[in-house]
Design a protein around this motif. Structure first.
Motif, mmCIF file in Angstrom:
data_model
loop_
_atom_site.group_PDB
_atom_site.id
_atom_site.type_symbol
_atom_site.label_atom_id
_atom_site.label_comp_id
_atom_site.label_asym_id
_atom_site.label_seq_id
_atom_site.Cartn_x
_atom_site.Cartn_y
_atom_site.Cartn_z
ATOM 1 N N GLY A 264 0.799 -1.221 0.000
ATOM 2 C CA GLY A 264 0.000 0.000 0.000
ATOM 3 C C GLY A 264 0.828 1.266 0.000
ATOM 4 N N MET A 265 2.066 1.173 0.504
ATOM 5 C CA MET A 265 2.955 2.335 0.498
ATOM 6 C C MET A 265 4.397 1.875 0.412
ATOM 7 S SD MET A 265 2.703 3.711 4.451
ATOM 8 C CE MET A 265 0.951 3.948 4.389
ATOM 9 N N ALA A 266 5.243 2.778 -0.091
ATOM 10 C CA ALA A 266 6.657 2.449 -0.264
ATOM 11 C C ALA A 266 7.502 3.684 0.013
ATOM 12 C CB ALA A 266 6.922 1.949 -1.683
ATOM 13 N N GLY A 267 8.684 3.443 0.546
ATOM 14 C CA GLY A 267 9.634 4.518 0.801
ATOM 15 C C GLY A 267 11.027 4.081 0.386
ATOM 16 N N PRO A 268 11.903 5.033 0.109
ATOM 17 C CA PRO A 268 13.262 4.714 -0.335
ATOM 18 C C PRO A 268 14.214 4.547 0.845
ATOM 19 C CG PRO A 268 12.992 7.061 -0.341
ATOM 20 C CD PRO A 268 11.666 6.473 0.106
ATOM 21 N N LYS A 269 15.447 4.190 0.530
ATOM 22 C CA LYS A 269 16.494 4.299 1.545
ATOM 23 C C LYS A 269 16.980 5.744 1.508
ATOM 24 C CE LYS A 269 20.155 2.536 -1.439
ATOM 25 N NZ LYS A 269 21.124 1.477 -1.657
ATOM 26 N N PHE A 270 17.487 6.220 2.630
ATOM 27 C CA PHE A 270 17.969 7.592 2.747
ATOM 28 C C PHE A 270 19.455 7.587 3.045
ATOM 29 C CE2 PHE A 270 13.494 7.899 3.688
ATOM 30 C CZ PHE A 270 13.114 9.061 3.050
ATOM 31 N N LEU A 271 20.167 8.538 2.443
ATOM 32 C CA LEU A 271 21.605 8.667 2.659
ATOM 33 C C LEU A 271 21.912 9.964 3.389
ATOM 34 C CD1 LEU A 271 22.953 7.647 -0.877
ATOM 35 C CD2 LEU A 271 22.428 6.174 1.074
ATOM 36 N N PHE A 272 22.933 9.915 4.254
ATOM 37 C CA PHE A 272 23.462 11.132 4.853
ATOM 38 C C PHE A 272 24.267 11.875 3.788
ATOM 39 C CE2 PHE A 272 23.242 8.614 8.927
ATOM 40 C CZ PHE A 272 22.364 9.464 9.587
ATOM 41 N N PRO A 273 24.525 13.178 3.966
ATOM 42 C CA PRO A 273 25.323 13.923 2.979
ATOM 43 C C PRO A 273 26.700 13.311 2.698
ATOM 44 C CG PRO A 273 24.220 15.456 4.441
ATOM 45 C CD PRO A 273 23.980 14.066 5.002
ATOM 46 N N ASN A 274 27.261 12.571 3.664
ATOM 47 C CA ASN A 274 28.579 11.957 3.444
ATOM 48 C C ASN A 274 28.497 10.652 2.653
ATOM 49 O OD1 ASN A 274 27.668 10.035 5.267
ATOM 50 N ND2 ASN A 274 29.200 10.475 6.833
ATOM 51 N N GLY A 275 27.279 10.228 2.275
ATOM 52 C CA GLY A 275 27.098 9.021 1.481
ATOM 53 C C GLY A 275 26.776 7.776 2.285
ATOM 54 N N ASN A 276 26.927 7.837 3.607
ATOM 55 C CA ASN A 276 26.552 6.694 4.448
ATOM 56 C C ASN A 276 25.036 6.549 4.486
ATOM 57 O OD1 ASN A 276 29.210 6.205 5.068
ATOM 58 N ND2 ASN A 276 29.110 7.069 7.129
ATOM 59 N N LEU A 277 24.607 5.352 4.793
ATOM 60 C CA LEU A 277 23.177 5.079 4.883
ATOM 61 C C LEU A 277 22.585 5.752 6.117
ATOM 62 C CD1 LEU A 277 20.834 3.443 3.619
ATOM 63 C CD2 LEU A 277 21.459 1.586 5.156
ATOM 64 N N GLN A 278 21.534 6.507 5.920
ATOM 65 C CA GLN A 278 20.792 7.056 7.061
ATOM 66 C C GLN A 278 19.824 5.994 7.559
ATOM 67 O OE1 GLN A 278 19.033 10.946 6.591
ATOM 68 N NE2 GLN A 278 17.482 10.527 8.138
ATOM 69 N N GLU A 279 19.034 5.454 6.630
ATOM 70 C CA GLU A 279 18.120 4.371 6.980
ATOM 71 C C GLU A 279 17.568 3.710 5.740
ATOM 72 O OE1 GLU A 279 14.301 4.635 6.910
ATOM 73 O OE2 GLU A 279 13.972 6.731 7.347
ATOM 74 N N ALA A 280 17.258 2.428 5.896
ATOM 75 C CA ALA A 280 16.603 1.651 4.839
ATOM 76 C C ALA A 280 15.318 1.087 5.430
ATOM 77 C CB ALA A 280 17.521 0.547 4.340
ATOM 78 N N GLY A 281 14.454 1.988 5.876
ATOM 79 C CA GLY A 281 13.242 1.601 6.585
ATOM 80 C C GLY A 281 13.488 1.618 8.078
ATOM 81 N N SER A 282 12.443 1.368 8.828
ATOM 82 C CA SER A 282 12.539 1.412 10.285
ATOM 83 C C SER A 282 11.730 0.286 10.907
ATOM 84 C CB SER A 282 12.016 2.752 10.803
ATOM 85 O OG SER A 282 12.764 3.815 10.257
ATOM 86 N N ILE A 283 12.163 -0.096 12.096
ATOM 87 C CA ILE A 283 11.441 -1.123 12.849
ATOM 88 C C ILE A 283 11.030 -0.547 14.202
ATOM 89 C CG2 ILE A 283 12.593 -3.070 11.741
ATOM 90 C CD1 ILE A 283 14.390 -3.280 14.232
ATOM 91 N N ILE A 284 10.026 -1.145 14.786
ATOM 92 C CA ILE A 284 9.624 -0.800 16.147
ATOM 93 C C ILE A 284 9.992 -1.988 17.023
ATOM 94 C CG2 ILE A 284 7.714 -0.205 17.677
ATOM 95 C CD1 ILE A 284 6.351 1.057 15.207
ATOM 96 N N LYS A 285 10.840 -1.729 18.009
ATOM 97 C CA LYS A 285 11.329 -2.792 18.884
ATOM 98 C C LYS A 285 10.266 -3.158 19.924
ATOM 99 C CE LYS A 285 15.070 -0.620 20.127
ATOM 100 N NZ LYS A 285 16.386 -0.311 20.668
ATOM 101 N N LYS A 286 10.493 -4.265 20.622
ATOM 102 C CA LYS A 286 9.532 -4.750 21.613
ATOM 103 C C LYS A 286 9.271 -3.745 22.724
ATOM 104 C CE LYS A 286 10.321 -9.587 20.750
ATOM 105 N NZ LYS A 286 10.668 -10.891 21.238
ATOM 106 N N ASP A 287 10.263 -2.893 23.020
ATOM 107 C CA ASP A 287 10.072 -1.892 24.074
ATOM 108 C C ASP A 287 9.342 -0.646 23.568
ATOM 109 O OD1 ASP A 287 12.008 -0.563 22.587
ATOM 110 O OD2 ASP A 287 13.504 -0.527 24.190
ATOM 111 N N GLY A 288 8.936 -0.662 22.281
ATOM 112 C CA GLY A 288 8.184 0.447 21.704
ATOM 113 C C GLY A 288 9.038 1.515 21.054
ATOM 114 N N LYS A 289 10.348 1.417 21.192
ATOM 115 C CA LYS A 289 11.243 2.395 20.569
ATOM 116 C C LYS A 289 11.462 2.020 19.109
ATOM 117 C CE LYS A 289 13.654 3.446 24.842
ATOM 118 N NZ LYS A 289 14.927 3.389 25.563
ATOM 119 N N SER A 290 11.705 3.034 18.302
ATOM 120 C CA SER A 290 11.952 2.771 16.887
ATOM 121 C C SER A 290 13.450 2.747 16.608
ATOM 122 C CB SER A 290 11.269 3.826 16.019
ATOM 123 O OG SER A 290 11.819 5.099 16.266
#
Length: 100
Positions: free
Chosen positions: A37-63
């Motif tokens: 139903g929805m899609a998002g890209p991976k994000f890069l920091f200005p230095n070229g490193n990966l910022q994120e390739a999606g996100s998860i929610i951990k068991k303690d509720g933190k992302s």
């Protein structure tokens, strides 16, 4: 969104920098997996490193971002995967997914 005439709705932050074919790649997700139903890209920091390739929610509720500061060219960050949520900085949604 209600007045849009297209098949998809794109949310894109005004400071997001995109690469060639970025939108085609997001649309291809819907073509290859019709249930998505929805899609998002991976994000890069200005230095070229990966910022994120999606996100998860951990068991303690933190992302947690997937792959932060890693090499964005690694195979595990260049696949279509299910995640708990995608960043709103760039989010492509099937219009009918919103049920409007």
């Amino acid at each position: 969104a209600y007045l849009s005439r297209g098949k998809y709705i794109l949310f894109l932050n005004n400071d997001t920098q995109v690469f060639a074919n970025w939108l085609d790649e997001l649309v291809n997700v819907f073509d290859s997996i019709p249930k998505v139903g929805m899609a998002g890209p991976k994000f890069l920091f200005p230095n070229g490193n990966l910022q994120e390739a999606g996100s998860i929610i951990k068991k303690d509720g933190k992302s947690k971002w997937i792959g932060t500061n890693d090499n964005p060219d690694k195979p595990q960050y260049n696949i279509i995967r299910e995640v708990d949520y995608c960043s709103g900085a760039c989010l492509l949604i099937k219009k009918n997914f919103l049920m409007i």
